[in-house]
Write an enzyme that holds these catalytic residues in place. Sequence first.
Site, PDB file in Angstrom:
ATOM      1  N   ASP A 108       7.458  -2.119   3.123  1.00  0.00           N
ATOM      2  CA  ASP A 108       6.333  -2.578   2.636  1.00  0.00           C
ATOM      3  C   ASP A 108       5.046  -2.465   3.408  1.00  0.00           C
ATOM      4  O   ASP A 108       5.254  -2.907   4.815  1.00  0.00           O
ATOM      5  CB  ASP A 108       6.566  -4.262   2.694  1.00  0.00           C
ATOM      6  CG  ASP A 108       5.474  -5.106   2.056  1.00  0.00           C
ATOM      7  OD1 ASP A 108       4.673  -5.009   1.320  1.00  0.00           O
ATOM      8  OD2 ASP A 108       5.354  -6.031   2.946  1.00  0.00           O
ATOM      9  N   ILE A 109       3.869  -1.936   2.743  1.00  0.00           N
ATOM     10  CA  ILE A 109       2.765  -1.560   3.661  1.00  0.00           C
ATOM     11  C   ILE A 109       1.682  -2.881   3.465  1.00  0.00           C
ATOM     12  O   ILE A 109       1.111  -2.921   2.592  1.00  0.00           O
ATOM     13  CB  ILE A 109       2.025  -0.255   3.502  1.00  0.00           C
ATOM     14  CG1 ILE A 109       3.099   0.626   3.589  1.00  0.00           C
ATOM     15  CG2 ILE A 109       1.131  -0.160   4.181  1.00  0.00           C
ATOM     16  CD1 ILE A 109       2.859   2.053   2.924  1.00  0.00           C
ATOM     17  N   GLY A 110       1.665  -3.728   4.479  1.00  0.00           N
ATOM     18  CA  GLY A 110       0.758  -4.949   4.295  1.00  0.00           C
ATOM     19  C   GLY A 110      -0.361  -4.373   4.971  1.00  0.00           C
ATOM     20  O   GLY A 110      -0.756  -3.288   5.829  1.00  0.00           O
ATOM     21  N   ASN A 111      -1.388  -5.547   4.876  1.00  0.00           N
ATOM     22  CA  ASN A 111      -2.850  -5.242   5.700  1.00  0.00           C
ATOM     23  C   ASN A 111      -2.528  -5.387   7.016  1.00  0.00           C
ATOM     24  O   ASN A 111      -3.632  -4.711   7.679  1.00  0.00           O
ATOM     25  CB  ASN A 111      -3.878  -6.359   5.131  1.00  0.00           C
ATOM     26  CG  ASN A 111      -4.223  -5.970   3.563  1.00  0.00           C
ATOM     27  OD1 ASN A 111      -4.933  -5.120   3.422  1.00  0.00           O
ATOM     28  ND2 ASN A 111      -3.959  -7.014   2.842  1.00  0.00           N
ATOM     29  N   THR A 112      -1.706  -6.385   7.586  1.00  0.00           N
ATOM     30  CA  THR A 112      -1.784  -6.366   8.991  1.00  0.00           C
ATOM     31  C   THR A 112      -0.685  -5.631   9.442  1.00  0.00           C
ATOM     32  O   THR A 112      -0.672  -5.122  10.441  1.00  0.00           O
ATOM     33  CB  THR A 112      -1.607  -7.858   9.387  1.00  0.00           C
ATOM     34  OG1 THR A 112      -2.659  -8.615   8.786  1.00  0.00           O
ATOM     35  CG2 THR A 112      -1.419  -8.090  10.854  1.00  0.00           C
TER      36      THR A 112
ATOM     37  N   THR B   6       3.317  -3.394   8.753  1.00  0.00           N
ATOM     38  CA  THR B   6       4.260  -2.745   7.855  1.00  0.00           C
ATOM     39  C   THR B   6       5.612  -2.711   8.367  1.00  0.00           C
ATOM     40  O   THR B   6       6.016  -2.778   9.465  1.00  0.00           O
ATOM     41  CB  THR B   6       3.650  -1.280   7.878  1.00  0.00           C
ATOM     42  OG1 THR B   6       2.464  -0.881   7.439  1.00  0.00           O
ATOM     43  CG2 THR B   6       4.613  -0.334   7.389  1.00  0.00           C
TER      44      THR B   6
ATOM     45  N   ASP C 247       3.218  -6.090  -3.539  1.00  0.00           N
ATOM     46  CA  ASP C 247       4.137  -7.030  -2.606  1.00  0.00           C
ATOM     47  C   ASP C 247       4.395  -8.526  -3.473  1.00  0.00           C
ATOM     48  O   ASP C 247       5.457  -8.644  -3.397  1.00  0.00           O
ATOM     49  CB  ASP C 247       3.277  -7.445  -1.343  1.00  0.00           C
ATOM     50  CG  ASP C 247       1.731  -8.070  -1.661  1.00  0.00           C
ATOM     51  OD1 ASP C 247       1.260  -7.786  -2.845  1.00  0.00           O
ATOM     52  OD2 ASP C 247       1.195  -8.929  -0.785  1.00  0.00           O
TER      53      ASP C 247
END
Length: 199
Positions: A7-11, A13, A106
Amino acid sequence: MNYLVGDIGNTSTKVSILNHNFKIKKSYNIDTNKLYKKKYINRFFKKLLSKKLNKKVLFSSVAPKVFKIIKIFFKKKNFRTFEIKDLKIKKILKINIKNFTQLGSDRIANAIGSKKIKNCLIIDFGTATTFDILKNGIYDGGVIAPGVGLSIKNLNKFTALLPLLNLSNKQKSYGKNTKEALNAGFLWGYEGLVNNIIN
């Protein structure tokens, strides 16, 4: 055979190794900003490639540039990389919104993971805080609010005198100095935001 999902998040991963029954064996975290640099990509994923992985890997991503960099890395290692929206999601989850392309991967992953409950509210505290609704197993929309961490950083960034705050949940009363006043505002204000949206 193990599987790699992420899961690649903005803050941040998160990457997990799953066993043949799709149960998590181990998870790893890294700041997403580091993944813009090739040396960090190599260092982070190198230790995972020795896990006898299936040649197909799956990510959810709200950071398209980072996903593209990761996809190129895995292609060089003879892996095929998919993003959740590359799949036929509507065969897995019915979605009742105006524009599917605007729905974050997400949030799709959260809804799929909760589908068996059929009727629920899913809250995800990240860079943004998201509230998503499942009605009779159908994704029916939601709410996006700024995350508390992002709000704290932005207030510090765009004011001359307000400090960067380490939020504490021990606030008993209104503040007697700037940090206490900020802490009260963020703690109770964010609690109010979450409760009001739930209500």
